[in-house]
Design a protein around this motif. Structure first.
Motif, short mmCIF file in Angstrom:
data_model
loop_
_atom_site.label_atom_id
_atom_site.label_comp_id
_atom_site.label_asym_id
_atom_site.label_seq_id
_atom_site.Cartn_x
_atom_site.Cartn_y
_atom_site.Cartn_z
N THR A 153 -62.48 -59.73 -30.99
CA THR A 153 -62.62 -60.70 -32.07
C THR A 153 -63.10 -62.08 -31.61
OG1 THR A 153 -60.93 -59.54 -33.33
CG2 THR A 153 -61.41 -61.77 -34.00
N PRO A 154 -62.49 -62.72 -30.60
CA PRO A 154 -63.01 -64.04 -30.22
C PRO A 154 -64.41 -63.97 -29.61
CG PRO A 154 -61.21 -63.40 -28.77
CD PRO A 154 -61.29 -62.37 -29.85
N LEU A 155 -64.74 -62.84 -29.01
CA LEU A 155 -66.09 -62.69 -28.46
C LEU A 155 -67.13 -62.62 -29.57
CD1 LEU A 155 -65.31 -60.16 -25.60
CD2 LEU A 155 -65.62 -62.63 -25.43
N LEU A 156 -66.78 -61.97 -30.68
CA LEU A 156 -67.68 -61.96 -31.83
C LEU A 156 -67.87 -63.36 -32.38
CD1 LEU A 156 -66.54 -58.77 -33.78
CD2 LEU A 156 -68.71 -59.12 -32.60
N GLY A 157 -66.79 -64.12 -32.46
CA GLY A 157 -66.89 -65.50 -32.94
C GLY A 157 -67.78 -66.34 -32.04
N VAL A 198 -58.83 -64.23 -37.65
CA VAL A 198 -58.66 -62.78 -37.52
C VAL A 198 -57.92 -62.44 -36.23
CG1 VAL A 198 -59.92 -60.59 -37.29
CG2 VAL A 198 -60.65 -62.27 -38.97
N LEU A 199 -58.15 -63.20 -35.18
CA LEU A 199 -57.44 -63.00 -33.92
C LEU A 199 -55.94 -63.22 -34.12
CD1 LEU A 199 -57.42 -62.66 -30.79
CD2 LEU A 199 -57.69 -65.13 -30.68
N LEU A 200 -55.56 -64.27 -34.81
CA LEU A 200 -54.14 -64.51 -35.07
C LEU A 200 -53.52 -63.38 -35.87
CD1 LEU A 200 -54.18 -68.33 -35.86
CD2 LEU A 200 -53.28 -67.21 -33.82
N LEU A 231 -74.67 -62.27 -40.03
CA LEU A 231 -74.26 -60.89 -39.74
C LEU A 231 -72.94 -60.84 -38.96
CD1 LEU A 231 -74.85 -57.83 -39.69
CD2 LEU A 231 -76.11 -58.23 -37.58
N ILE A 232 -72.74 -61.76 -38.06
CA ILE A 232 -71.51 -61.77 -37.25
C ILE A 232 -70.28 -61.93 -38.13
CG2 ILE A 232 -70.30 -62.97 -35.40
CD1 ILE A 232 -72.72 -61.41 -34.43
#
Length: 148
Positions: A79-83, A126-128, A13-14
């Motif tokens: 974004t990095p927190l979701l990862g 996605v962060l980049l 889901l993430i």
């Protein structure tokens, strides 16, 4: 397309949330691209308006140029927190499998770890993308304001 769906399914889901963030970032970039305001700056010597009025116009222009960037900034931060969340939940599943004895096979264990790390990899990509979009618009806004 089936490779994309398989990758998304492996990440869980993430991964879909990270994909949604990427789509939102691209949407915000394109929306800004097509709605970029055009300003006609006059030098201070060409106008008889008081300096306070010129400064107010510059601040209003700055607000217009930076409109929508706060959402893009928030997406870049999230974004990095979701990862990380995806990796932690994936690792929890791997360790849960180890505790039940179902993932004692090294191949299954390494496969589970690779699946767990997948959201972190996707979130960094996605962060980049988001950082590029954000810096692009901030740089463009700064150049537009310097024309004043």
């Amino acid at each position: 397309m089936s490779g994309f769906l398989a990758l998304m399914q492996q990440g869980g889901l993430i991964m879909w949330l990270i994909f949604l963030v990427a789509v939102l970032q691209v949407y915000l970039f394109l929306q800004r691209w097509f709605s970029w305001p055009a300003f006609e700056w006059r030098s201070a010597s060409e106008t008889t308006r008081p300096a306070l009025v010129r400064r107010a116009e510059q601040l209003q222009a700055s607000n217009q140029l930076e409109q929508g960037l706060s959402l893009l900034k928030a997406l870049v931060v999230i974004t990095p927190l979701l990862g990380l969340l995806g990796t932690v939940t994936g690792m929890m599943l791997v360790f849960d499998g180890l505790s039940l004895g179902t993932a004692a096979d090294p191949r299954r264990l390494s496969s589970g770890i690779a699946r767990a790390i997948l959201p972190t990899f996707a979130s960094m990509a996605v962060l980049l993308l988001g950082m590029f979009f954000l810096s692009f618009w901030q740089r463009r806004a700064r150049k537009s304001l310097q024309g004043h």
